[in-house]
Design a protein around this motif. Sequence first.
Motif, PDB file in Angstrom:
ATOM      1  N   GLY A  83       0.802  -1.229   0.000  1.00 44.78           N
ATOM      2  CA  GLY A  83       0.000   0.000   0.000  1.00 44.78           C
ATOM      3  C   GLY A  83       0.826   1.267   0.000  1.00 44.78           C
ATOM      4  N   ARG A  84       0.487   2.166   0.936  1.00 46.10           N
ATOM      5  CA  ARG A  84       1.191   3.449   1.037  1.00 46.10           C
ATOM      6  C   ARG A  84       2.683   3.266   1.277  1.00 46.10           C
ATOM      7  NH1 ARG A  84      -2.298   7.097   5.106  1.00 46.10           N
ATOM      8  NH2 ARG A  84      -0.284   8.129   5.247  1.00 46.10           N
ATOM      9  N   ALA A  85       3.054   2.248   2.028  1.00 47.83           N
ATOM     10  CA  ALA A  85       4.479   2.000   2.288  1.00 47.83           C
ATOM     11  C   ALA A  85       5.192   1.618   0.990  1.00 47.83           C
ATOM     12  CB  ALA A  85       4.649   0.907   3.330  1.00 47.83           C
ATOM     13  N   SER A  86       4.565   0.800   0.180  1.00 48.70           N
ATOM     14  CA  SER A  86       5.144   0.390  -1.094  1.00 48.70           C
ATOM     15  C   SER A  86       5.303   1.582  -2.033  1.00 48.70           C
ATOM     16  CB  SER A  86       4.254  -0.670  -1.741  1.00 48.70           C
ATOM     17  OG  SER A  86       4.747  -1.048  -3.003  1.00 48.70           O
ATOM     18  N   ASP A  87       4.362   2.500  -1.978  1.00 43.73           N
ATOM     19  CA  ASP A  87       4.411   3.699  -2.833  1.00 43.73           C
ATOM     20  C   ASP A  87       5.622   4.575  -2.525  1.00 43.73           C
ATOM     21  OD1 ASP A  87       2.070   2.822  -3.984  1.00 43.73           O
ATOM     22  OD2 ASP A  87       0.785   4.198  -2.845  1.00 43.73           O
ATOM     23  N   ARG A  88       6.164   4.478  -1.322  1.00 46.44           N
ATOM     24  CA  ARG A  88       7.315   5.309  -0.930  1.00 46.44           C
ATOM     25  C   ARG A  88       8.578   4.962  -1.710  1.00 46.44           C
ATOM     26  NH1 ARG A  88       7.148   7.631   4.321  1.00 46.44           N
ATOM     27  NH2 ARG A  88       9.146   8.534   3.729  1.00 46.44           N
ATOM     28  N   PHE A  89       8.598   3.816  -2.382  1.00 46.88           N
ATOM     29  CA  PHE A  89       9.768   3.444  -3.172  1.00 46.88           C
ATOM     30  C   PHE A  89       9.767   4.105  -4.547  1.00 46.88           C
ATOM     31  CE2 PHE A  89       9.360  -0.086  -0.140  1.00 46.88           C
ATOM     32  CZ  PHE A  89      10.607   0.000   0.448  1.00 46.88           C
ATOM     33  N   GLY A 142       9.389   7.530  -7.119  1.00 46.77           N
ATOM     34  CA  GLY A 142       9.734   8.948  -7.109  1.00 46.77           C
ATOM     35  C   GLY A 142      11.090   9.241  -6.512  1.00 46.77           C
ATOM     36  N   PRO A 143      11.346  10.525  -6.251  1.00 44.16           N
ATOM     37  CA  PRO A 143      12.665  10.962  -5.807  1.00 44.16           C
ATOM     38  C   PRO A 143      13.074  10.438  -4.431  1.00 44.16           C
ATOM     39  CG  PRO A 143      11.165  12.846  -6.049  1.00 44.16           C
ATOM     40  CD  PRO A 143      10.427  11.621  -6.461  1.00 44.16           C
ATOM     41  N   SER A 144      12.123  10.153  -3.570  1.00 43.87           N
ATOM     42  CA  SER A 144      12.490   9.684  -2.226  1.00 43.87           C
ATOM     43  C   SER A 144      12.773   8.188  -2.182  1.00 43.87           C
ATOM     44  CB  SER A 144      11.383  10.022  -1.227  1.00 43.87           C
ATOM     45  OG  SER A 144      10.215   9.272  -1.528  1.00 43.87           O
ATOM     46  N   GLY A 145      12.453   7.466  -3.250  1.00 38.43           N
ATOM     47  CA  GLY A 145      12.628   6.013  -3.268  1.00 38.43           C
ATOM     48  C   GLY A 145      14.044   5.564  -2.993  1.00 38.43           C
ATOM     49  N   ALA A 146      15.018   6.226  -3.612  1.00 40.26           N
ATOM     50  CA  ALA A 146      16.422   5.852  -3.408  1.00 40.26           C
ATOM     51  C   ALA A 146      16.842   6.069  -1.961  1.00 40.26           C
ATOM     52  CB  ALA A 146      17.326   6.648  -4.345  1.00 40.26           C
ATOM     53  N   ALA A 147      16.379   7.156  -1.366  1.00 42.51           N
ATOM     54  CA  ALA A 147      16.720   7.442   0.035  1.00 42.51           C
ATOM     55  C   ALA A 147      16.108   6.396   0.966  1.00 42.51           C
ATOM     56  CB  ALA A 147      16.246   8.838   0.423  1.00 42.51           C
ATOM     57  N   VAL A 148      14.860   6.012   0.711  1.00 41.44           N
ATOM     58  CA  VAL A 148      14.193   5.007   1.545  1.00 41.44           C
ATOM     59  C   VAL A 148      14.948   3.682   1.443  1.00 41.44           C
ATOM     60  CG1 VAL A 148      12.085   3.653   1.848  1.00 41.44           C
ATOM     61  CG2 VAL A 148      11.930   6.112   1.433  1.00 41.44           C
ATOM     62  N   ARG A 149      15.292   3.270   0.222  1.00 40.66           N
ATOM     63  CA  ARG A 149      16.038   2.010   0.041  1.00 40.66           C
ATOM     64  C   ARG A 149      17.388   2.065   0.748  1.00 40.66           C
ATOM     65  NH1 ARG A 149      13.461   2.523  -4.848  1.00 40.66           N
ATOM     66  NH2 ARG A 149      15.182   3.619  -5.846  1.00 40.66           N
ATOM     67  N   SER A 150      18.063   3.196   0.652  1.00 42.79           N
ATOM     68  CA  SER A 150      19.367   3.351   1.287  1.00 42.79           C
ATOM     69  C   SER A 150      19.273   3.248   2.810  1.00 42.79           C
ATOM     70  CB  SER A 150      19.974   4.695   0.884  1.00 42.79           C
ATOM     71  OG  SER A 150      21.180   4.916   1.560  1.00 42.79           O
TER      72      SER A 150
END
Length: 151
Positions: free
Chosen positions: A69-75, A77-85
Amino acid sequence: MPSARPSRGPTTPGCCVERGDDPKRTRARLSGLVAGDDSVAGVVPRIDASIARSVADGVEGTVRLVFTGRASDRFDGPSGAAVRSILSGHGVEAYRHEGDSPVGVLLVGDRAVVGLFDDAGLAAILWSDAPPVREWAAATCRRFLSAAEPV
């Protein structure tokens, strides 16, 4: 939601609930539940940075999380790389599931933890070491993980 102290269910040994108006207290309880454990697997419908850090930092072994859901969506756009890191930096094995889950589910050692989120964040948690609850949590984690892709 009114504040309540943790309570034991009268018929289910090892079952407790915490809810309240203070998300920090609920997050602290969750951190205490995972602290020192050697593995956590879970399904996460929302990403809360402070929860993710406390869970990952408190576990002494493997953390494997499926984001929905919403958590998956965070990956995206521009913030996706930061979240993965950030997740990788905390040793979290992250997976992405295209579906959604109405609750968060964690399997922490011999304990199942279920989290309910509202607009303010983590609103309530239930934890239990009762075998049927643990089996349900394990099956839920397996089902989501089998349909997820690594991040």
